[in-house]
Design a protein around this motif. Structure first.
Motif, mmCIF file in Angstrom:
data_model
loop_
_atom_site.group_PDB
_atom_site.id
_atom_site.type_symbol
_atom_site.label_atom_id
_atom_site.label_comp_id
_atom_site.label_asym_id
_atom_site.label_seq_id
_atom_site.Cartn_x
_atom_site.Cartn_y
_atom_site.Cartn_z
ATOM 1 N N ALA A 135 0.832 -1.205 0.000
ATOM 2 C CA ALA A 135 0.000 0.000 0.000
ATOM 3 C C ALA A 135 0.868 1.257 0.000
ATOM 4 C CB ALA A 135 -0.928 -0.002 1.207
ATOM 5 N N ALA A 136 1.928 1.262 0.807
ATOM 6 C CA ALA A 136 2.833 2.414 0.838
ATOM 7 C C ALA A 136 3.517 2.591 -0.518
ATOM 8 C CB ALA A 136 3.872 2.238 1.943
ATOM 9 N N GLN A 158 2.042 12.736 -10.056
ATOM 10 C CA GLN A 158 0.959 13.712 -10.145
ATOM 11 C C GLN A 158 1.531 15.125 -10.267
ATOM 12 O OE1 GLN A 158 -2.153 12.652 -10.543
ATOM 13 N NE2 GLN A 158 -1.268 10.604 -10.344
ATOM 14 N N PRO A 159 0.805 16.024 -10.947
ATOM 15 C CA PRO A 159 1.326 17.381 -11.162
ATOM 16 C C PRO A 159 1.278 18.289 -9.931
ATOM 17 C CG PRO A 159 -0.821 17.132 -12.213
ATOM 18 C CD PRO A 159 -0.423 15.789 -11.694
ATOM 19 N N ASN A 160 0.418 17.983 -8.941
ATOM 20 C CA ASN A 160 0.366 18.825 -7.743
ATOM 21 C C ASN A 160 0.051 17.970 -6.518
ATOM 22 O OD1 ASN A 160 -2.561 18.626 -7.443
ATOM 23 N ND2 ASN A 160 -2.686 20.026 -9.200
ATOM 24 N N TYR A 161 0.232 18.597 -5.354
ATOM 25 C CA TYR A 161 0.079 17.853 -4.104
ATOM 26 C C TYR A 161 -1.364 17.401 -3.869
ATOM 27 C CZ TYR A 161 0.104 16.546 0.768
ATOM 28 O OH TYR A 161 -0.040 15.842 1.926
ATOM 29 N N GLY A 162 -2.330 18.208 -4.252
ATOM 30 C CA GLY A 162 -3.729 17.850 -4.044
ATOM 31 C C GLY A 162 -4.100 16.554 -4.751
ATOM 32 N N LEU A 163 -3.728 16.447 -6.027
ATOM 33 C CA LEU A 163 -3.991 15.211 -6.764
ATOM 34 C C LEU A 163 -3.181 14.051 -6.209
ATOM 35 C CD1 LEU A 163 -4.136 16.430 -10.479
ATOM 36 C CD2 LEU A 163 -5.999 15.469 -9.121
ATOM 37 N N ALA A 164 -1.960 14.337 -5.826
ATOM 38 C CA ALA A 164 -1.092 13.285 -5.278
ATOM 39 C C ALA A 164 -1.693 12.699 -4.007
ATOM 40 C CB ALA A 164 0.300 13.846 -4.999
ATOM 41 N N ALA A 165 -2.163 13.569 -3.110
ATOM 42 C CA ALA A 165 -2.750 13.094 -1.847
ATOM 43 C C ALA A 165 -4.025 12.305 -2.110
ATOM 44 C CB ALA A 165 -3.022 14.278 -0.919
ATOM 45 N N TYR A 166 -4.850 12.781 -3.048
ATOM 46 C CA TYR A 166 -6.110 12.096 -3.350
ATOM 47 C C TYR A 166 -5.857 10.693 -3.914
ATOM 48 C CZ TYR A 166 -10.417 10.854 -5.717
ATOM 49 O OH TYR A 166 -11.527 10.178 -6.149
ATOM 50 N N TYR A 167 -5.038 10.613 -4.954
ATOM 51 C CA TYR A 167 -4.797 9.319 -5.592
ATOM 52 C C TYR A 167 -3.991 8.364 -4.710
ATOM 53 C CZ TYR A 167 -6.834 10.910 -9.942
ATOM 54 O OH TYR A 167 -7.715 11.354 -10.883
ATOM 55 N N ALA A 168 -3.078 8.913 -3.923
ATOM 56 C CA ALA A 168 -2.304 8.066 -3.007
ATOM 57 C C ALA A 168 -3.221 7.423 -1.978
ATOM 58 C CB ALA A 168 -1.229 8.890 -2.315
ATOM 59 N N LYS A 169 -4.127 8.220 -1.421
ATOM 60 C CA LYS A 169 -5.059 7.682 -0.420
ATOM 61 C C LYS A 169 -5.976 6.640 -1.054
ATOM 62 C CE LYS A 169 -7.409 9.533 3.558
ATOM 63 N NZ LYS A 169 -6.345 9.230 4.468
ATOM 64 N N GLU A 170 -6.471 6.934 -2.250
ATOM 65 C CA GLU A 170 -7.375 6.003 -2.932
ATOM 66 C C GLU A 170 -6.687 4.672 -3.246
ATOM 67 O OE1 GLU A 170 -8.897 6.424 -7.228
ATOM 68 O OE2 GLU A 170 -10.387 7.446 -5.976
ATOM 69 N N ASP A 199 -4.904 3.749 7.325
ATOM 70 C CA ASP A 199 -4.701 5.136 6.923
ATOM 71 C C ASP A 199 -3.478 5.236 6.015
ATOM 72 O OD1 ASP A 199 -5.250 7.897 6.886
ATOM 73 O OD2 ASP A 199 -3.741 8.251 8.430
ATOM 74 N N ILE A 200 -3.526 6.190 5.092
ATOM 75 C CA ILE A 200 -2.409 6.502 4.204
ATOM 76 C C ILE A 200 -2.094 7.984 4.372
ATOM 77 C CG2 ILE A 200 -1.667 6.729 1.793
ATOM 78 C CD1 ILE A 200 -1.850 3.872 2.506
ATOM 79 N N GLN A 201 -0.816 8.307 4.536
ATOM 80 C CA GLN A 201 -0.391 9.702 4.649
ATOM 81 C C GLN A 201 0.773 9.944 3.700
ATOM 82 O OE1 GLN A 201 0.695 10.324 8.707
ATOM 83 N NE2 GLN A 201 -1.403 10.247 9.452
ATOM 84 N N LEU A 202 0.852 11.178 3.189
ATOM 85 C CA LEU A 202 1.990 11.605 2.368
ATOM 86 C C LEU A 202 2.741 12.690 3.113
ATOM 87 C CD1 LEU A 202 0.737 12.025 -1.310
ATOM 88 C CD2 LEU A 202 2.154 10.222 -0.368
ATOM 89 N N ASN A 233 12.249 16.719 -5.503
ATOM 90 C CA ASN A 233 12.056 16.549 -4.062
ATOM 91 C C ASN A 233 11.521 15.139 -3.797
ATOM 92 O OD1 ASN A 233 12.923 19.110 -3.526
ATOM 93 N ND2 ASN A 233 10.899 19.964 -3.159
ATOM 94 N N HIS A 234 11.532 14.757 -2.546
ATOM 95 C CA HIS A 234 11.092 13.399 -2.205
ATOM 96 C C HIS A 234 9.825 13.424 -1.358
ATOM 97 C CE1 HIS A 234 15.178 12.493 -3.491
ATOM 98 N NE2 HIS A 234 14.766 11.240 -3.632
ATOM 99 N N ILE A 235 9.033 12.374 -1.524
ATOM 100 C CA ILE A 235 7.848 12.185 -0.701
ATOM 101 C C ILE A 235 7.941 10.820 -0.025
ATOM 102 C CG2 ILE A 235 6.276 13.652 -2.003
ATOM 103 C CD1 ILE A 235 5.182 11.038 -3.267
ATOM 104 N N SER A 236 7.309 10.741 1.118
ATOM 105 C CA SER A 236 7.185 9.458 1.811
ATOM 106 C C SER A 236 5.707 9.133 1.918
ATOM 107 C CB SER A 236 7.777 9.532 3.217
ATOM 108 O OG SER A 236 9.171 9.640 3.154
ATOM 109 N N ALA A 237 5.365 7.937 1.509
ATOM 110 C CA ALA A 237 4.003 7.434 1.686
ATOM 111 C C ALA A 237 4.034 6.514 2.897
ATOM 112 C CB ALA A 237 3.546 6.691 0.448
ATOM 113 N N ILE A 238 3.157 6.792 3.855
ATOM 114 C CA ILE A 238 3.128 6.027 5.100
ATOM 115 C C ILE A 238 1.784 5.313 5.204
ATOM 116 C CG2 ILE A 238 3.274 6.168 7.608
ATOM 117 C CD1 ILE A 238 4.786 8.913 7.007
ATOM 118 N N ALA A 239 1.840 3.994 5.263
ATOM 119 C CA ALA A 239 0.636 3.170 5.390
ATOM 120 C C ALA A 239 0.603 2.590 6.800
ATOM 121 C CB ALA A 239 0.636 2.051 4.358
#
Length: 143
Positions: A54-55, A65-77, A93-96, A107-113
């Motif tokens: 999941a992470a 994704q082109p922006n954080y809003g879409l990234a957070a939405y699709y990552a959670k889904e 829960d899923i967090q970015l 830049n880097h992102i961390s997906a936390i499941a």
């Protein structure tokens, strides 16, 4: 008299009637503990793999994704869809988290499941968290 007692004792010791029942009574609890332990270990390992998947899925879809809003939405889904396939899941829960500034390419992102579930055999609640880091690949350039 002594010889008669010796013969009876010898017969009692070498009599095998009931030995299978005695062996079953002594061994069954150990086998049962092994089975219970195996079911709990299976549920922990399976759900740990689901949380890692999941992470990874959340991070992978968010990074393109082109922006954080879409990234957070699709990552959670995507991440929650993977977490729902776990065994005995009670909560998930899923967090970015963005590391190194804002939503910029490179830049880097961390997906936390994280998930909470009940063990199969004992019914105890168990929590685990997995994370996966990726580089942002497709951020929009803001001018």
């Amino acid at each position: 008299m002594r010889k008669n007692l010796h013969q009876r004792l010898h017969t009692l010791i070498h009599d095998e009637r009931g030995s299978q029942l005695l062996e079953f009574i002594l061994v069954f609890p150990l086998v049962w503990l092994l089975i219970v332990f195996s079911f709990d270990q299976f549920s922990i390992l399976y759900n740990k793999q689901k949380a890692l998947a999941a992470a990874y899925e959340a991070g992978r879809i968010a990074a393109v994704q082109p922006n954080y809003g879409l990234a957070a939405y699709y990552a959670k889904e995507r991440g929650e869809a993977e977490l729902k396939e776990g065994v005995g899941v009670a909560d998930h829960d899923i967090q970015l988290k963005i590391r190194g500034g804002g939503w910029k390419k490179g830049n880097h992102i961390s997906a936390i499941a994280s998930m909470t579930f009940y063990l199969l055999a004992t019914g105890k609640k168990y929590e685990l968290t997995e994370s996966y880091s990726m580089m942002i690949e497709n951020a929009e350039d803001k001018k």
